[in-house]
Design a protein around this motif. Sequence first.
Motif, PDB file in Angstrom:
ATOM      1  N   TYR A 134     -67.795 -51.403  50.485  1.00 43.55           N
ATOM      2  CA  TYR A 134     -69.532 -51.860  50.163  1.00 43.55           C
ATOM      3  C   TYR A 134     -70.303 -51.636  51.354  1.00 43.55           C
ATOM      4  CZ  TYR A 134     -69.082 -52.288  45.083  1.00 43.55           C
ATOM      5  OH  TYR A 134     -68.979 -52.313  43.608  1.00 43.55           O
ATOM      6  N   ASP A 135     -69.947 -52.186  52.357  1.00 42.48           N
ATOM      7  CA  ASP A 135     -70.867 -52.406  53.616  1.00 42.48           C
ATOM      8  C   ASP A 135     -71.453 -50.987  53.907  1.00 42.48           C
ATOM      9  OD1 ASP A 135     -70.451 -54.957  53.878  1.00 42.48           O
ATOM     10  OD2 ASP A 135     -69.250 -54.838  55.719  1.00 42.48           O
ATOM     11  N   CYS A 136     -70.618 -49.686  53.503  1.00 39.25           N
ATOM     12  CA  CYS A 136     -71.302 -48.454  53.706  1.00 39.25           C
ATOM     13  C   CYS A 136     -71.619 -47.746  52.651  1.00 39.25           C
ATOM     14  CB  CYS A 136     -70.281 -47.678  54.835  1.00 39.25           C
ATOM     15  SG  CYS A 136     -70.097 -48.473  56.314  1.00 39.25           S
ATOM     16  N   HIS A 137     -71.069 -48.127  51.759  1.00 36.96           N
ATOM     17  CA  HIS A 137     -71.240 -47.356  50.346  1.00 36.96           C
ATOM     18  C   HIS A 137     -71.977 -48.127  49.190  1.00 36.96           C
ATOM     19  CE1 HIS A 137     -69.078 -43.910  51.891  1.00 36.96           C
ATOM     20  NE2 HIS A 137     -68.019 -44.604  52.616  1.00 36.96           N
ATOM     21  N   SER A 138     -72.520 -48.942  49.536  1.00 37.64           N
ATOM     22  CA  SER A 138     -73.637 -49.748  48.346  1.00 37.64           C
ATOM     23  C   SER A 138     -74.714 -50.115  49.198  1.00 37.64           C
ATOM     24  CB  SER A 138     -72.672 -50.813  47.667  1.00 37.64           C
ATOM     25  OG  SER A 138     -72.688 -51.884  48.548  1.00 37.64           O
ATOM     26  N   ASP A 165     -55.328 -40.120  52.219  1.00 34.13           N
ATOM     27  CA  ASP A 165     -55.467 -39.352  54.001  1.00 34.13           C
ATOM     28  C   ASP A 165     -55.597 -40.539  54.779  1.00 34.13           C
ATOM     29  OD1 ASP A 165     -55.199 -37.009  52.473  1.00 34.13           O
ATOM     30  OD2 ASP A 165     -57.256 -36.428  52.936  1.00 34.13           O
ATOM     31  N   GLU A 166     -55.881 -41.640  54.249  1.00 39.12           N
ATOM     32  CA  GLU A 166     -56.386 -42.956  55.210  1.00 39.12           C
ATOM     33  C   GLU A 166     -57.519 -42.543  56.120  1.00 39.12           C
ATOM     34  OE1 GLU A 166     -52.596 -44.134  57.312  1.00 39.12           O
ATOM     35  OE2 GLU A 166     -51.959 -44.798  55.496  1.00 39.12           O
ATOM     36  N   THR A 167     -58.509 -41.417  55.582  1.00 36.77           N
ATOM     37  CA  THR A 167     -59.943 -41.450  56.456  1.00 36.77           C
ATOM     38  C   THR A 167     -60.730 -42.481  56.035  1.00 36.77           C
ATOM     39  OG1 THR A 167     -60.364 -39.826  54.718  1.00 36.77           O
ATOM     40  CG2 THR A 167     -59.385 -38.999  56.485  1.00 36.77           C
ATOM     41  N   MET A 168     -60.456 -43.116  54.795  1.00 40.34           N
ATOM     42  CA  MET A 168     -61.519 -44.122  54.602  1.00 40.34           C
ATOM     43  C   MET A 168     -60.572 -45.647  54.369  1.00 40.34           C
ATOM     44  SD  MET A 168     -64.659 -43.818  54.393  1.00 40.34           S
ATOM     45  CE  MET A 168     -65.724 -42.378  55.056  1.00 40.34           C
ATOM     46  N   PRO A 169     -60.941 -46.857  54.813  1.00 42.65           N
ATOM     47  CA  PRO A 169     -62.343 -46.941  55.579  1.00 42.65           C
ATOM     48  C   PRO A 169     -62.089 -46.223  56.924  1.00 42.65           C
ATOM     49  CG  PRO A 169     -61.413 -49.041  55.206  1.00 42.65           C
ATOM     50  CD  PRO A 169     -60.468 -48.056  54.337  1.00 42.65           C
ATOM     51  N   ILE A 170     -62.939 -45.811  57.579  1.00 50.02           N
ATOM     52  CA  ILE A 170     -62.864 -45.260  58.758  1.00 50.02           C
ATOM     53  C   ILE A 170     -62.384 -46.037  59.959  1.00 50.02           C
ATOM     54  CG2 ILE A 170     -64.729 -43.460  58.181  1.00 50.02           C
ATOM     55  CD1 ILE A 170     -66.867 -44.938  60.022  1.00 50.02           C
ATOM     56  N   ALA A 171     -61.711 -45.458  60.938  1.00 51.37           N
ATOM     57  CA  ALA A 171     -61.205 -46.184  62.173  1.00 51.37           C
ATOM     58  C   ALA A 171     -62.211 -47.061  62.796  1.00 51.37           C
ATOM     59  CB  ALA A 171     -60.333 -45.368  62.920  1.00 51.37           C
ATOM     60  N   SER A 172     -63.239 -46.593  63.271  1.00 54.65           N
ATOM     61  CA  SER A 172     -64.483 -47.219  63.701  1.00 54.65           C
ATOM     62  C   SER A 172     -64.702 -48.596  63.001  1.00 54.65           C
ATOM     63  CB  SER A 172     -65.596 -46.421  64.441  1.00 54.65           C
ATOM     64  OG  SER A 172     -66.366 -46.264  63.240  1.00 54.65           O
ATOM     65  N   ILE A 175     -62.953 -53.151  64.290  1.00 52.67           N
ATOM     66  CA  ILE A 175     -63.873 -54.227  64.153  1.00 52.67           C
ATOM     67  C   ILE A 175     -63.715 -55.110  62.941  1.00 52.67           C
ATOM     68  CG2 ILE A 175     -66.212 -55.288  64.115  1.00 52.67           C
ATOM     69  CD1 ILE A 175     -66.901 -52.759  65.804  1.00 52.67           C
ATOM     70  N   HIS A 176     -63.462 -54.519  61.910  1.00 49.04           N
ATOM     71  CA  HIS A 176     -63.146 -55.484  60.488  1.00 49.04           C
ATOM     72  C   HIS A 176     -61.667 -55.218  60.015  1.00 49.04           C
ATOM     73  CE1 HIS A 176     -67.493 -54.551  60.677  1.00 49.04           C
ATOM     74  NE2 HIS A 176     -67.820 -55.578  60.331  1.00 49.04           N
ATOM     75  N   ARG A 177     -60.909 -55.805  60.791  1.00 49.43           N
ATOM     76  CA  ARG A 177     -59.419 -55.536  60.523  1.00 49.43           C
ATOM     77  C   ARG A 177     -59.080 -55.855  59.179  1.00 49.43           C
ATOM     78  NH1 ARG A 177     -57.363 -53.501  64.848  1.00 49.43           N
ATOM     79  NH2 ARG A 177     -57.795 -54.557  66.808  1.00 49.43           N
ATOM     80  N   GLU A 178     -59.826 -56.822  58.522  1.00 44.22           N
ATOM     81  CA  GLU A 178     -59.531 -57.216  57.084  1.00 44.22           C
ATOM     82  C   GLU A 178     -59.815 -56.235  56.147  1.00 44.22           C
ATOM     83  OE1 GLU A 178     -63.650 -58.028  57.596  1.00 44.22           O
ATOM     84  OE2 GLU A 178     -62.275 -58.247  58.791  1.00 44.22           O
ATOM     85  N   ALA A 179     -60.620 -55.118  56.779  1.00 40.92           N
ATOM     86  CA  ALA A 179     -60.857 -54.110  55.484  1.00 40.92           C
ATOM     87  C   ALA A 179     -59.919 -52.888  55.554  1.00 40.92           C
ATOM     88  CB  ALA A 179     -62.332 -53.300  56.138  1.00 40.92           C
ATOM     89  N   LYS A 180     -58.954 -52.939  56.345  1.00 46.44           N
ATOM     90  CA  LYS A 180     -57.662 -51.863  56.301  1.00 46.44           C
ATOM     91  C   LYS A 180     -57.152 -52.027  55.090  1.00 46.44           C
ATOM     92  CE  LYS A 180     -54.669 -49.712  59.167  1.00 46.44           C
ATOM     93  NZ  LYS A 180     -54.993 -48.490  59.063  1.00 46.44           N
ATOM     94  N   LEU A 181     -56.853 -51.270  54.453  1.00 47.10           N
ATOM     95  CA  LEU A 181     -56.487 -51.140  53.069  1.00 47.10           C
ATOM     96  C   LEU A 181     -54.809 -51.314  53.254  1.00 47.10           C
ATOM     97  CD1 LEU A 181     -58.220 -48.569  51.331  1.00 47.10           C
ATOM     98  CD2 LEU A 181     -58.267 -50.883  50.727  1.00 47.10           C
ATOM     99  N   ALA A 182     -54.130 -52.340  52.417  1.00 47.23           N
ATOM    100  CA  ALA A 182     -52.655 -52.574  52.532  1.00 47.23           C
ATOM    101  C   ALA A 182     -52.235 -51.532  51.362  1.00 47.23           C
ATOM    102  CB  ALA A 182     -52.252 -53.761  51.874  1.00 47.23           C
ATOM    103  N   GLU A 183     -50.907 -51.327  51.394  1.00 46.70           N
ATOM    104  CA  GLU A 183     -50.331 -50.209  50.616  1.00 46.70           C
ATOM    105  C   GLU A 183     -50.498 -50.876  49.032  1.00 46.70           C
ATOM    106  OE1 GLU A 183     -49.232 -47.178  50.875  1.00 46.70           O
ATOM    107  OE2 GLU A 183     -49.765 -47.554  53.118  1.00 46.70           O
ATOM    108  N   ASN A 184     -50.418 -52.011  48.685  1.00 45.56           N
ATOM    109  CA  ASN A 184     -50.661 -52.625  47.467  1.00 45.56           C
ATOM    110  C   ASN A 184     -51.917 -52.320  47.010  1.00 45.56           C
ATOM    111  OD1 ASN A 184     -49.571 -53.795  45.202  1.00 45.56           O
ATOM    112  ND2 ASN A 184     -50.820 -55.557  45.582  1.00 45.56           N
TER     113      ASN A 184
END
Length: 156
Positions: free
Chosen positions: A55-59, A114-121, A125-134
Amino acid sequence: MRLVKVVLAMIIMLVISIQFIPVIRNQDSRLRNTAINKIYPVPLRVQAILKNSCYDCHSDYTRYPWYANLQPVSGWMASHINKGKKELNFSDFGSYSVRRQQSKLKAVINSIQDETMPIASYTLIHREAKLAENDKKLVINWIEKTKDSLSLIKEK
């Protein structure tokens, strides 16, 4: 040595002066009727994942960290958010045609796989935004079900 001091002073003046360049924030307090969770049932866990990672970038509901008040960071963020919303805006999802909704949902699945979202940059900074497999599985399964319901609408 005098030249170095003059150049340094000019740089400091420039950095201070650009702080006065206003940037419009992407924070709408209203929940629009076109928001994805207004037109489709979004499970609470999926909604939490989307809010945290997308949502930070897509809402229209960006959460701004403290450093977003500093230029040129705020200008860079505004540009990045505008590009993200132009590509996909969950707040306006209901205004898209059924065909475009299907296309965007398929693109979300591809981006997650493809793990292109959320983007690496962003996740740097926002490590909690990285998606876990579940989390990936939950979102993809929900999207697949939603796409199926869109197919039924399209056939009518």
